[in-house]
Design an enzyme around this catalytic site. Structure first.
Site, PDB file in Angstrom:
ATOM      1  N   TRP A   1       0.816  -1.226   0.000  1.00 17.62           N
ATOM      2  CA  TRP A   1       0.000   0.000   0.000  1.00 17.62           C
ATOM      3  C   TRP A   1       0.848   1.274   0.000  1.00 17.62           C
ATOM      4  O   TRP A   1       0.330   2.356  -0.262  1.00 17.62           O
ATOM      5  CB  TRP A   1      -0.909   0.043   1.225  1.00 17.62           C
ATOM      6  CG  TRP A   1      -0.187  -0.210   2.521  1.00 17.62           C
ATOM      7  CD1 TRP A   1      -0.114  -1.399   3.200  1.00 17.62           C
ATOM      8  CD2 TRP A   1       0.617   0.719   3.273  1.00 17.62           C
ATOM      9  NE1 TRP A   1       0.680  -1.266   4.316  1.00 17.62           N
ATOM     10  CE2 TRP A   1       1.135   0.013   4.385  1.00 17.62           C
ATOM     11  CE3 TRP A   1       0.951   2.054   3.110  1.00 17.62           C
ATOM     12  CZ2 TRP A   1       1.965   0.613   5.338  1.00 17.62           C
ATOM     13  CZ3 TRP A   1       1.777   2.662   4.058  1.00 17.62           C
ATOM     14  CH2 TRP A   1       2.276   1.944   5.146  1.00 17.62           C
ATOM     15  N   ASN A   2       2.146   1.176   0.274  1.00 16.73           N
ATOM     16  CA  ASN A   2       2.871   2.440   0.513  1.00 16.73           C
ATOM     17  C   ASN A   2       3.242   3.189  -0.749  1.00 16.73           C
ATOM     18  O   ASN A   2       3.420   4.400  -0.732  1.00 16.73           O
ATOM     19  CB  ASN A   2       4.086   2.187   1.407  1.00 16.73           C
ATOM     20  CG  ASN A   2       5.102   1.272   0.758  1.00 16.73           C
ATOM     21  OD1 ASN A   2       4.782   0.518  -0.145  1.00 16.73           O
ATOM     22  ND2 ASN A   2       6.330   1.352   1.228  1.00 16.73           N
TER      23      ASN A   2
ATOM     24  N   GLY B   1       6.506  -6.369  -0.390  1.00 17.01           N
ATOM     25  CA  GLY B   1       5.766  -6.275   0.861  1.00 17.01           C
ATOM     26  C   GLY B   1       6.639  -6.707   2.012  1.00 17.01           C
ATOM     27  O   GLY B   1       7.878  -6.653   1.938  1.00 17.01           O
ATOM     28  N   SER B   2       6.021  -7.156   3.074  1.00 19.78           N
ATOM     29  CA  SER B   2       6.782  -7.500   4.275  1.00 19.78           C
ATOM     30  C   SER B   2       7.531  -8.813   4.096  1.00 19.78           C
ATOM     31  O   SER B   2       7.121  -9.685   3.311  1.00 19.78           O
ATOM     32  CB  SER B   2       5.816  -7.631   5.456  1.00 19.78           C
ATOM     33  OG  SER B   2       4.931  -8.720   5.217  1.00 19.78           O
TER      34      SER B   2
ATOM     35  N   GLU C   1      10.743  -8.126  -3.071  1.00 20.12           N
ATOM     36  CA  GLU C   1      11.211  -6.832  -2.572  1.00 20.12           C
ATOM     37  C   GLU C   1      10.605  -6.676  -1.185  1.00 20.12           C
ATOM     38  O   GLU C   1       9.412  -6.382  -1.052  1.00 20.12           O
ATOM     39  CB  GLU C   1      10.750  -5.720  -3.518  1.00 20.12           C
ATOM     40  CG  GLU C   1      11.296  -5.836  -4.918  1.00 20.12           C
ATOM     41  CD  GLU C   1      12.774  -5.509  -5.006  1.00 20.12           C
ATOM     42  OE1 GLU C   1      13.360  -5.749  -6.068  1.00 20.12           O
ATOM     43  OE2 GLU C   1      13.331  -5.017  -4.008  1.00 20.12           O
ATOM     44  N   LEU C   2      11.399  -6.906  -0.156  1.00 21.84           N
ATOM     45  CA  LEU C   2      10.835  -7.098   1.181  1.00 21.84           C
ATOM     46  C   LEU C   2      11.217  -5.966   2.135  1.00 21.84           C
ATOM     47  O   LEU C   2      11.536  -4.857   1.708  1.00 21.84           O
ATOM     48  CB  LEU C   2      11.289  -8.465   1.705  1.00 21.84           C
ATOM     49  CG  LEU C   2      10.975  -9.650   0.760  1.00 21.84           C
ATOM     50  CD1 LEU C   2      11.486 -10.954   1.342  1.00 21.84           C
ATOM     51  CD2 LEU C   2       9.481  -9.745   0.463  1.00 21.84           C
TER      52      LEU C   2
ATOM     53  N   CYS D   1      10.233   1.351   2.341  1.00 21.74           N
ATOM     54  CA  CYS D   1      11.137   0.237   2.661  1.00 21.74           C
ATOM     55  C   CYS D   1      12.584   0.684   2.738  1.00 21.74           C
ATOM     56  O   CYS D   1      13.414   0.011   3.322  1.00 21.74           O
ATOM     57  CB  CYS D   1      11.000  -0.831   1.579  1.00 21.74           C
ATOM     58  SG  CYS D   1      11.315  -0.155  -0.037  1.00 21.74           S
TER      59      CYS D   1
ATOM     60  N   GLU E   1      11.718  -2.642  11.799  1.00 21.58           N
ATOM     61  CA  GLU E   1      11.394  -1.647  10.772  1.00 21.58           C
ATOM     62  C   GLU E   1      10.301  -0.746  11.338  1.00 21.58           C
ATOM     63  O   GLU E   1       9.183  -1.178  11.582  1.00 21.58           O
ATOM     64  CB  GLU E   1      10.905  -2.354   9.522  1.00 21.58           C
ATOM     65  CG  GLU E   1      10.687  -1.464   8.330  1.00 21.58           C
ATOM     66  CD  GLU E   1      10.292  -2.255   7.107  1.00 21.58           C
ATOM     67  OE1 GLU E   1       9.472  -3.174   7.211  1.00 21.58           O
ATOM     68  OE2 GLU E   1      10.834  -1.974   6.029  1.00 21.58           O
TER      69      GLU E   1
ATOM     70  N   GLU F   1      14.635  -4.678  -9.511  1.00 16.98           N
ATOM     71  CA  GLU F   1      13.603  -4.016 -10.305  1.00 16.98           C
ATOM     72  C   GLU F   1      14.163  -2.727 -10.875  1.00 16.98           C
ATOM     73  O   GLU F   1      14.980  -2.063 -10.232  1.00 16.98           O
ATOM     74  CB  GLU F   1      12.361  -3.740  -9.446  1.00 16.98           C
ATOM     75  CG  GLU F   1      11.705  -5.032  -8.965  1.00 16.98           C
ATOM     76  CD  GLU F   1      10.356  -4.815  -8.319  1.00 16.98           C
ATOM     77  OE1 GLU F   1      10.258  -4.031  -7.364  1.00 16.98           O
ATOM     78  OE2 GLU F   1       9.372  -5.420  -8.787  1.00 16.98           O
TER      79      GLU F   1
HETATM   80  N1  LIG Z   1      11.563  -3.783  -0.807  1.00 12.60           N
HETATM   81  C1  LIG Z   1      10.663  -2.983  -1.346  1.00 12.60           C
HETATM   82  O1  LIG Z   1      10.793  -2.507  -2.495  1.00 12.60           O
HETATM   83  C2  LIG Z   1       9.426  -2.652  -0.557  1.00 12.60           C
HETATM   84  C3  LIG Z   1       8.580  -1.661  -1.060  1.00 12.60           C
HETATM   85  C4  LIG Z   1       7.431  -1.353  -0.326  1.00 12.60           C
HETATM   86  C5  LIG Z   1       7.124  -2.012   0.871  1.00 12.60           C
HETATM   87  N2  LIG Z   1       7.983  -2.958   1.315  1.00 12.60           N
HETATM   88  C6  LIG Z   1       7.714  -3.627   2.595  1.00 12.60           C
HETATM   89  O2  LIG Z   1       6.307  -3.922   2.730  1.00 12.60           O
HETATM   90  C7  LIG Z   1       5.926  -3.810   4.100  1.00 12.60           C
HETATM   91  C8  LIG Z   1       4.731  -2.877   4.222  1.00 12.60           C
HETATM   92  O3  LIG Z   1       3.811  -3.141   3.194  1.00 12.60           O
HETATM   93  P1  LIG Z   1       2.513  -3.982   3.512  1.00 12.60           P
HETATM   94  O4  LIG Z   1       2.030  -3.721   4.891  1.00 12.60           O
HETATM   95  O5  LIG Z   1       1.551  -3.792   2.392  1.00 12.60           O
HETATM   96  O6  LIG Z   1       3.096  -5.467   3.455  1.00 12.60           O
HETATM   97  P2  LIG Z   1       2.271  -6.816   3.529  1.00 12.60           P
HETATM   98  O7  LIG Z   1       3.281  -7.860   3.332  1.00 12.60           O
HETATM   99  O8  LIG Z   1       1.376  -6.886   4.702  1.00 12.60           O
HETATM  100  O9  LIG Z   1       1.282  -6.776   2.241  1.00 12.60           O
HETATM  101  C9  LIG Z   1       1.826  -6.659   0.959  1.00 12.60           C
HETATM  102  C10 LIG Z   1       0.862  -7.300  -0.028  1.00 12.60           C
HETATM  103  O10 LIG Z   1       0.768  -8.675   0.287  1.00 12.60           O
HETATM  104  C11 LIG Z   1      -0.600  -9.055   0.384  1.00 12.60           C
HETATM  105  N3  LIG Z   1      -0.701 -10.192   1.293  1.00 12.60           N
HETATM  106  C12 LIG Z   1      -0.679 -10.193   2.639  1.00 12.60           C
HETATM  107  N4  LIG Z   1      -0.782 -11.461   3.112  1.00 12.60           N
HETATM  108  C13 LIG Z   1      -0.870 -12.274   2.018  1.00 12.60           C
HETATM  109  C14 LIG Z   1      -1.005 -13.678   1.815  1.00 12.60           C
HETATM  110  N5  LIG Z   1      -1.063 -14.540   2.844  1.00 12.60           N
HETATM  111  N6  LIG Z   1      -1.069 -14.163   0.550  1.00 12.60           N
HETATM  112  C15 LIG Z   1      -1.012 -13.318  -0.512  1.00 12.60           C
HETATM  113  N7  LIG Z   1      -0.880 -11.966  -0.392  1.00 12.60           N
HETATM  114  C16 LIG Z   1      -0.818 -11.468   0.868  1.00 12.60           C
HETATM  115  C17 LIG Z   1      -1.292  -7.812   0.854  1.00 12.60           C
HETATM  116  O11 LIG Z   1      -2.685  -7.873   0.540  1.00 12.60           O
HETATM  117  C18 LIG Z   1      -0.573  -6.756   0.040  1.00 12.60           C
HETATM  118  O12 LIG Z   1      -1.115  -6.708  -1.262  1.00 12.60           O
HETATM  119  C19 LIG Z   1       7.131  -3.274   4.824  1.00 12.60           C
HETATM  120  O13 LIG Z   1       7.826  -4.340   5.444  1.00 12.60           O
HETATM  121  C20 LIG Z   1       7.998  -2.675   3.722  1.00 12.60           C
HETATM  122  O14 LIG Z   1       9.362  -2.673   4.064  1.00 12.60           O
HETATM  123  C21 LIG Z   1       9.139  -3.299   0.633  1.00 12.60           C
HETATM  124  O1  LIG Z   2       8.905   1.416  -0.186  1.00 10.72           O
HETATM  125  C1  LIG Z   2       9.815   1.201  -0.983  1.00 10.72           C
HETATM  126  C2  LIG Z   2       9.669   1.682  -2.385  1.00 10.72           C
HETATM  127  O2  LIG Z   2      10.458   0.884  -3.197  1.00 10.72           O
HETATM  128  C3  LIG Z   2       9.896   3.154  -2.412  1.00 10.72           C
HETATM  129  S1  LIG Z   2      11.023   3.764  -3.565  1.00 10.72           S
HETATM  130  O3  LIG Z   2      11.060   2.869  -4.727  1.00 10.72           O
HETATM  131  O4  LIG Z   2      12.341   3.853  -2.922  1.00 10.72           O
HETATM  132  O5  LIG Z   2      10.517   5.106  -3.923  1.00 10.72           O
END
Ligand SMILES: NC(=O)c1ccc[n+]([C@@H]2O[C@H](COP(=O)([O-])OP(=O)(O)OC[C@H]3O[C@@H](n4cnc5c(N)ncnc54)[C@H](O)[C@@H]3O)[C@@H](O)[C@H]2O)c1
Ligand SMILES: O=C[C@H](O)CS(=O)(=O)O
Length: 484
Positions: free
Chosen positions: A157-158, A234-235, A256-257, A290, A387, A464
């Site tokens: 969502w971010n 995501g996480s 991308e975690l 992230c 985090e 990416e």
């Molecule tokens: N490395 C990166 O580029 C990057 C970028 C943005 C966010 N993040 C990370 O994401 C986290 C925050 O984002 P968030 O709260 O949306 O993360 P999240 O992992 O809770 O959710 C991410 C996505 O996964 C889906 N999801 C959740 N549980 C699932 C399951 N069991 N099966 C399938 N899909 C599922 C969610 O609906 C959402 O679309 C932070 O840890 C952040 O560091 C990383």
């Molecule tokens: O939350 C992490 C995203 O990848 C942000 S950005 O790509 O660094 O703008």
């Protein structure tokens, strides 16, 4: 009500096989504005059956799309890019309404998201193969790069737009088709992108966007043998789960975690530049990125000066509704995020940290949190190990370069790191030792489509953007031409 120049961009339906559809049972999920708590729209609460149909549509569309020329795919991507920029204000308004980030940041994200489409419109035409000098006179060795096939993407969502285009653009450029499940908190940005992709000429079934039950949809995506590639942002815990679920079909993965970025300020740093870098890398999106600096390691000789300058600057950050002009920090995404940030600050204070500025919920209430700087922090505090995903900068003092590198690497994560120094020798020495995928040196701004974005260790797999991003959606084929 959201005021858009083009109201048709607000799509409260899923986009499957070129059609805008509801969930089979008609159920919906409310999309709420984190600044006001108001419901912006209802989107379909789809599940396994709809996910199966989306994958089938992507499979049906694969051969015709894969067989287009790179130039044809490039032209369609270019049109999509142009349409995004033409609708930048509306796309930004939708994003701020559902995610909360300030409008200026949302506009910036739309431009950033569009830059990935522009970039891969160009890269589509450079998916070169190889002819390798043969070890035998009667044989030619040729390597081709081919579309990996049907892909799936699950996004957070971010960054509701950039995390979509960072996956969809290379996938389409490579000749793949894709099913995207956006975060339940921010689906409208993804659906608006699908609307514009359709207008750009992306054929039915090539791009599908499905909203709803995350684990049900993800379960179908990961179990399907038709899906050959999963890209997840995501996480880390969810990434690990999806990785396990993909094992049965041996999918290609991009993950991308989470992160835990150190921000190191050495005695020989330009302190004003370090403060500017800290503001850019810590408080963007209210700290909900992230690659946000998560822990500040400041050498003893500049600690007090850096802490004072940073606190003074942070105290001036305008906080409010992201829709209002001049706001630099909006609300956190939800109450759970607010409680997590509050608990981390309270834990740090309980273990001896001190507040230089902020340190509590904002007077605006809701999910706003004061932009915060903590001093006298130690690495025994949870705020240095977890985090934060909020507008909190914990500052820990260090004495030597070796101690700084040890502290910086003392985490299971490895996405981004930052350091400030005016010594060229130290630049190369420290950059080489940091165990991270991305290192910002004398800058807090690292996000660009031209560079490979990704981490190591628990921060994920793959890259990416950049020329490497296309490879995530391609596979190599080796042709051994004998009997010549
Ligand atoms: N490395 C990166 O580029 C990057 C970028 C943005 C966010 N993040 C990370 O994401 C986290 C925050 O984002 P968030 O709260 O949306 O993360 P999240 O992992 O809770 O959710 C991410 C996505 O996964 C889906 N999801 C959740 N549980 C699932 C399951 N069991 N099966 C399938 N899909 C599922 C969610 O609906 C959402 O679309 C932070 O840890 C952040 O560091 C990383
Ligand atoms: O939350 C992490 C995203 O990848 C942000 S950005 O790509 O660094 O703008």
């Amino acid at each position: 009500m959201l005021q858009l120049q083009d109201p048709s961009l607000l799509r409260p339906s899923c986009y499957l096989d070129g059609a805008w559809v509801a969930a089979d049972d008609g159920s919906t999920i409310a999309v709420t504005n984190p600044a006001t708590g108001q419901t912006i729209a209802q989107v379909p609460r789809c599940g396994a059956a709809e996910a199966e149909r989306a994958i089938a549509a992507a499979e049906q569309a694969l051969a015709p799309w894969r067989d287009t020329t790179a130039a044809q795919r490039s032209r369609i991507l270019r049109r999509w890019f142009e349409l995004m920029l033409a609708h930048q204000d509306d796309l930004a308004a939708i994003m701020t309404a559902e995610q909360g980030k300030p409008l200026a940041e949302a506009r910036g994200e739309i431009a950033y998201a569009a830059s990935y489409i522009e970039w891969f419109a160009e890269e589509a035409k450079r998916a070169y193969g190889e002819v390798i000098p043969s070890p035998a006179q009667d044989r030619q060795i040729v390597v081709t790069r081919e579309s990996i096939g049907v892909c799936a993407a699950i996004t957070p969502w971010n960054f509701p737009s950039a995390m979509i285009t960072r996956k969809v653009a290379p996938a389409l450029a490579a000749g793949c088709t894709i099913v995207v499940k956006p975060a339940e908190q921010t689906p409208l940005s993804a659906l608006a992108l699908a609307e514009l992709a359709e207008r750009a000429g992306v054929p039915a079934g090539v791009l599908n966007v499905i909203t709803g039950q995350a684990s049900a949809i993800g379960g179908v995506m990961t179990a399907s043998p038709t899906v050959r590639k999963l890209s997840f942002t995501g996480s880390t815990p969810v990434g690990q789960l999806l990785m396990q679920q993909c094992a049965g079909t041996v999918k290609k993965l991009s993950l991308e975690l989470g992160g835990n970025a150190p921000f190191i300020v050495f005695d020989d740093a330009d302190v004003d530049a370090a403060v500017a870098g800290a503001l850019a890398s810590k408080y963007r999106n209210a700290g909900q990125t992230c690659v946000c600096s998560n822990r500040f390691l400041v050498q003893a000789g500049v600690y007090d000066r850096f802490a004072q300058k940073l606190a003074e600057a942070v105290a001036c950050l305008p906080v409010g509704n992201g829709m209002d002009a001049g706001v630099a920090q909006g609300p956190l995404i939800d109450q759970a995020a607010l409680h997590k940030v509050e608990a981390l600050v309270q834990d740090a204070l309980a273990h001896g940290a001190r507040i230089a500025t902020g340190g509590a919920r904002h007077a605006l209430g809701g999910t706003w949190y004061q932009p915060t700087v903590l001093t006298h922090v130690t690495d025994a505090m949870a705020v240095m190990r977890e985090e934060i995903f909020g507008p909190v900068a914990p500052l820990q003092r260090f004495e030597s370069e070796a101690e700084a590198v040890r502290l910086a690497n003392d985490t299971p994560f490895g996405l981004a790191a930052y350091f400030f120094t005016q010594s060229h020798a130290r630049v190369w020495r420290v950059a080489r030792q940091l165990e991270y995928g991305i290192v910002g040196i004398n800058t807090g701004a690292i996000s660009t489509e031209v560079a490979p974005f990704g981490g190591v260790k628990l921060s994920g797999l793959g890259r990416e953007g950049s020329r490497h991003g296309l490879d995530e959606y391609m596979t190599l084929k080796y042709l051994a031409l004998g009997g010549l």
